[in-house]
Design a protein around this motif. Sequence first.
Motif, mmCIF file in Angstrom:
data_model
loop_
_atom_site.group_PDB
_atom_site.id
_atom_site.type_symbol
_atom_site.label_atom_id
_atom_site.label_comp_id
_atom_site.label_asym_id
_atom_site.label_seq_id
_atom_site.Cartn_x
_atom_site.Cartn_y
_atom_site.Cartn_z
ATOM 1 N N TYR A 1 -15.102 -48.266 19.988
ATOM 2 C CA TYR A 1 -14.799 -48.867 18.731
ATOM 3 C C TYR A 1 -14.937 -50.516 18.863
ATOM 4 N N GLY A 2 -16.180 -50.777 18.150
ATOM 5 C CA GLY A 2 -16.452 -52.267 18.208
ATOM 6 C C GLY A 2 -17.065 -52.389 19.620
ATOM 7 N N GLU A 3 -16.539 -53.549 20.189
ATOM 8 C CA GLU A 3 -16.969 -53.623 21.560
ATOM 9 C C GLU A 3 -15.830 -53.050 22.654
ATOM 10 N N HIS A 4 -14.979 -52.246 22.165
ATOM 11 C CA HIS A 4 -14.247 -51.391 23.130
ATOM 12 C C HIS A 4 -14.532 -50.079 23.369
ATOM 13 N N GLU A 5 -15.249 -49.828 24.410
ATOM 14 C CA GLU A 5 -15.600 -48.385 24.748
ATOM 15 C C GLU A 5 -14.315 -47.655 25.398
ATOM 16 N N VAL A 6 -14.233 -46.621 24.693
ATOM 17 C CA VAL A 6 -12.872 -45.740 25.070
ATOM 18 C C VAL A 6 -13.236 -44.472 25.924
ATOM 19 N N LEU A 7 -14.253 -43.984 25.573
ATOM 20 C CA LEU A 7 -14.728 -42.826 26.627
ATOM 21 C C LEU A 7 -16.102 -43.462 27.259
ATOM 22 N N LYS A 8 -15.960 -43.143 28.477
ATOM 23 C CA LYS A 8 -16.975 -43.838 29.395
ATOM 24 C C LYS A 8 -17.880 -42.554 30.133
ATOM 25 N N GLY A 9 -18.443 -41.909 29.601
ATOM 26 C CA GLY A 9 -19.212 -40.773 30.173
ATOM 27 C C GLY A 9 -18.392 -39.541 30.555
ATOM 28 N N ILE A 10 -17.856 -38.711 29.797
ATOM 29 C CA ILE A 10 -16.877 -37.787 29.861
ATOM 30 C C ILE A 10 -17.776 -36.376 30.063
ATOM 31 N N ASP A 11 -17.494 -35.911 31.034
ATOM 32 C CA ASP A 11 -18.049 -34.540 31.458
ATOM 33 C C ASP A 11 -17.055 -33.628 31.709
ATOM 34 N N LEU A 12 -17.051 -32.320 30.800
ATOM 35 C CA LEU A 12 -15.714 -31.649 30.996
ATOM 36 C C LEU A 12 -16.363 -29.930 30.435
ATOM 37 N N THR A 13 -16.154 -28.936 31.182
ATOM 38 C CA THR A 13 -16.441 -27.813 30.887
ATOM 39 C C THR A 13 -15.119 -26.879 30.801
ATOM 40 N N VAL A 14 -15.246 -26.027 29.618
ATOM 41 C CA VAL A 14 -13.593 -25.302 29.469
ATOM 42 C C VAL A 14 -14.276 -23.872 29.376
ATOM 43 N N ALA A 15 -13.699 -23.155 29.921
ATOM 44 C CA ALA A 15 -14.147 -21.629 29.974
ATOM 45 C C ALA A 15 -13.506 -20.985 28.809
ATOM 46 N N ALA A 16 -13.865 -19.767 28.376
ATOM 47 C CA ALA A 16 -13.238 -18.982 27.309
ATOM 48 C C ALA A 16 -11.693 -18.403 27.825
ATOM 49 N N GLY A 17 -10.905 -18.523 26.957
ATOM 50 C CA GLY A 17 -9.547 -18.056 27.544
ATOM 51 C C GLY A 17 -8.590 -19.041 28.339
ATOM 52 N N GLU A 18 -9.268 -20.379 28.585
ATOM 53 C CA GLU A 18 -8.656 -21.253 29.566
ATOM 54 C C GLU A 18 -7.750 -21.845 28.991
ATOM 55 N N VAL A 19 -6.715 -22.535 29.632
ATOM 56 C CA VAL A 19 -5.863 -23.392 28.912
ATOM 57 C C VAL A 19 -5.888 -24.892 29.684
ATOM 58 N N ILE A 20 -6.233 -25.777 28.923
ATOM 59 C CA ILE A 20 -6.588 -27.104 29.421
ATOM 60 C C ILE A 20 -5.448 -28.147 28.985
ATOM 61 N N SER A 21 -4.756 -28.686 29.698
ATOM 62 C CA SER A 21 -3.745 -29.892 29.145
ATOM 63 C C SER A 21 -4.545 -31.177 29.501
ATOM 64 N N ILE A 22 -4.489 -32.171 28.799
ATOM 65 C CA ILE A 22 -5.009 -33.612 28.841
ATOM 66 C C ILE A 22 -3.930 -34.588 29.020
ATOM 67 N N ILE A 23 -3.504 -35.064 30.028
ATOM 68 C CA ILE A 23 -2.576 -36.048 30.257
ATOM 69 C C ILE A 23 -3.376 -37.345 30.506
ATOM 70 N N GLY A 24 -2.207 -38.390 30.633
ATOM 71 C CA GLY A 24 -2.758 -39.799 30.756
ATOM 72 C C GLY A 24 -1.976 -40.898 30.078
ATOM 73 N N PRO A 25 -2.174 -42.153 30.632
ATOM 74 C CA PRO A 25 -1.211 -43.303 29.803
ATOM 75 C C PRO A 25 -1.880 -43.501 28.633
ATOM 76 N N SER A 26 -0.934 -44.232 27.761
ATOM 77 C CA SER A 26 -1.595 -44.531 26.270
ATOM 78 C C SER A 26 -2.588 -45.358 26.490
ATOM 79 N N GLY A 27 -3.531 -45.130 25.540
ATOM 80 C CA GLY A 27 -4.762 -46.079 25.529
ATOM 81 C C GLY A 27 -5.899 -45.561 26.649
ATOM 82 N N SER A 28 -5.719 -44.199 27.087
ATOM 83 C CA SER A 28 -6.518 -43.700 28.334
ATOM 84 C C SER A 28 -7.902 -43.027 27.439
ATOM 85 N N GLY A 29 -7.789 -42.773 26.288
ATOM 86 C CA GLY A 29 -8.831 -42.031 25.531
ATOM 87 C C GLY A 29 -8.380 -40.691 25.232
#
Length: 515
Positions: free
Chosen positions: A270-298
């Motif tokens: 967003y402008g000069e602020h990079e919020v995602l810095k090269g995310i690689d993620l694979t989700v299999a069919a039927g898999e349950v993924i939870s994404i956690i982290g501090p506020s502002g982590s993307g």
Amino acid sequence: MQFDWSYFVSLFSMADFWKACVTVIALSALAWFLGMILGFLLASAKLSTSRFLSLPASAYIWFFRSIPLLVLVVFVYNLPQLFPATGAVLSNPFYSGLFALVVTEAAYMAEIHRGGLISVLKGQREAGRALGIDTVGLQRLIVIPQAFRISLPTLINEYITVVKLTSLVSVISLTELLTVGQRLYAQNFLVMETLAAVGAYYVLIVTVFGWLLQWLERSLDLNRRTPAALNEHALAQLRSVPAAATRPSEPVPARGAAPALQLRNLHKRYGEHEVLKGIDLTVAAGEVISIIGPSGSGKTSLIRTINALESIEQGEVVLFGESYISAGDKPNTARVRQGIRRIGMVFQNFNLFPHRTLLDNLTLAPRYHGEPKAVSERRALALLDKVGLLAHAYKYPQQLSGGQQQRVAIARAMALNPEIMLFDEPTSALDPELVGEVLKVIRDLADEGMTLVIVTHEMDFALSISDRVIFMENGKVAFDGSPQAIRTEAAAQRVRRFIGLEEEASPSLSERARA
């Protein structure tokens, strides 16, 4: 000089006055209606991101709000002197007056419409886009109905203004109320009595048509619509629909061996602020993924890129082995919209459509995409029954609690038979006592084998339901592992500290997370 009451009363049986009333009604109604349509087009153009549309619209509104109507009426009536071809129409005082009123009122109504359009919450548009509805459909089904309700009281007031402004057309000899009155008191010099009657006619027109328009406003007021919950007999009839009638019209595509979702080197700024810095993620069919982290982590930015609510500057999203979103793709392309229909999205703030019943909320997208009304309604009722809200099918969202609204939002996302469900902090806007009913619905989906990607602060829930937990920090995936790995692996120490597992005295992980 005494007021001549008998003459005053006699003016209300004069045919010329009633003919003039018809002229005023026709002129004001046409000017209001045409001005409202042109004003909406101007408002939409002014709000456009294209300067080729916004600048001319802004200039039009500025110019015609600056020109006195009386000047414009006289100018338009004399326009055939410059352009003789317009004489066939503009030499008629009615059409000259109508043209002047329309172009003037359009400028004022454009600002009224613009206020209504910008008052429709951004989340309403995002909810429509998440359902695969294109720009025209968004405006027609979601934005305009809400904006019109917001603007209607001011538009009604503008109609009253138009009725009074028709008196200015008397300067070009249109036979309207003031013209008739002027002719009479020029003959008999009974100015007060004649003008009093003219005023009474205007009051009558404003009262009658103002009441009709206020009736329209009341009929569209959602706060006046309070349908009750269905009784047991009605519920039994709805539940008697054969199971086959609730099946999707199109079968779920075979998932095969390809992952349900692949994120490859995603970058977002967003402008000069990079919020995602090269995310690689694979989700299999039927898999349950939870994404956690501090506020502002993307976390939220990441999940919003999956269904094209946010663009990406670099990378690619692959859906069941097929390229779905690449850097620079527009969200309204056919490929992206087709992919969006395979992904259900549940928002933090519900984003239900307030002008539609719960049943309409669920059937809107399937019917837009071509599903027969009967099929979509039967499946919608089955989904409402599944989330425990069948009795409220004909209520409006504002009649429900936050937890109930979120369950409806989940049912709405399921109505398109998605293969992946995204949840963006689905319980953060709820009171603690309402969280459980929403988490139960999500857990049921997980038990059915649905592929789920959940951004959440409910740590106990994330650890209990997830196949994998993704911990994000500073725009990167800092940890990706199973709940068991979080408890045992040394690499997960930062995650354990974040969720409070490092402290033995912690009474509740979810309480720690909220603290």
